[in-house]
Design an enzyme around this catalytic site. Structure first.
Site, short mmCIF file in Angstrom:
data_model
loop_
_atom_site.label_atom_id
_atom_site.label_comp_id
_atom_site.label_asym_id
_atom_site.label_seq_id
_atom_site.Cartn_x
_atom_site.Cartn_y
_atom_site.Cartn_z
N CYS A 101 3.81 -0.27 5.33
CA CYS A 101 3.00 0.25 6.43
C CYS A 101 3.67 1.45 7.11
CB CYS A 101 2.70 -0.88 7.41
SG CYS A 101 1.35 -0.57 8.56
N HIS A 102 4.15 1.29 8.34
CA HIS A 102 4.87 2.35 9.05
C HIS A 102 6.37 2.35 8.76
CE1 HIS A 102 1.14 2.38 11.43
NE2 HIS A 102 1.48 3.61 11.79
#
Length: 169
Positions: A101-102
């Site tokens: 994800c991030h």
């Protein structure tokens, strides 16, 4: 046979907990690193974990792999010198690094993404490219020691790839 998880507040709860428990199921020991040993780190959805170790205490040579869950956590810790140094050292040692994800925001700040095939949440695709990474839109991407995935929906691919790599160590 320890696996390091570097975690910041507002991490994506399931992106920490799913691989954390899979690591345990496979006989490895997960270790959570945070800003301070014993500090409570709270996820976006209210789950909390306690840091087993501070970032400053981490010796990457003591771990098989590094896992970086997403959410807002990576943004909160990506500028810390010790987080960048931990990440760089895992790459220098060619140990597995799994970011979802991030999570690649930490890779970008650590300066280790250039020339790597990587995926991430779509909102940081441009950041990945600007840092010299080759963005690939796929549930899981492996490039040398780097494993990356896009979002919680990719967790089965992310975790199974992580476990496969750990079992080879």
């Amino acid at each position: 046979m320890k696996v390091l998880f570097i975690v910041g507040d507002e991490y994506e709860d399931i992106e920490l907990l799913y691989p954390f428990y899979r690591v345990i199921e496979e006989g490895f020991t997960p270790v959570i690193a945070g800003k301070e040993k014993g500090s409570k780190i709270t996820g976006k959805h209210g789950y909390s974990v306690v840091a087993d170790i501070s970032f400053k205490e981490v010796n990457p040579e003591d771990y098989l792999a590094l896992v970086i869950p997403g959410g807002r956590g990576p943004e909160r810790i990506r500028t810390l010198p010790e987080v960048k140094e931990i990440t760089r050292k895992f790459f220098e040692l060619k140990k597995p690094v799994a970011a979802i994800c991030h999570g690649p925001q930490i890779l970008i700040s650590a300066g280790v993404i250039k020339g790597k095939k990587v995926t991430s949440v779509a909102s940081i695709k441009d950041d990945v490219i600007a840092a010299g990474g080759e963005y690939v839109d796929s549930p899981v991407v492996e490039d040398e020691n780097l494993i990356s995935s896009r979002h919680p929906g990719d967790l089965p691919y992310f975790a199974s790839t992580l476990i496969k790599v750990l079992k080879k160590k």
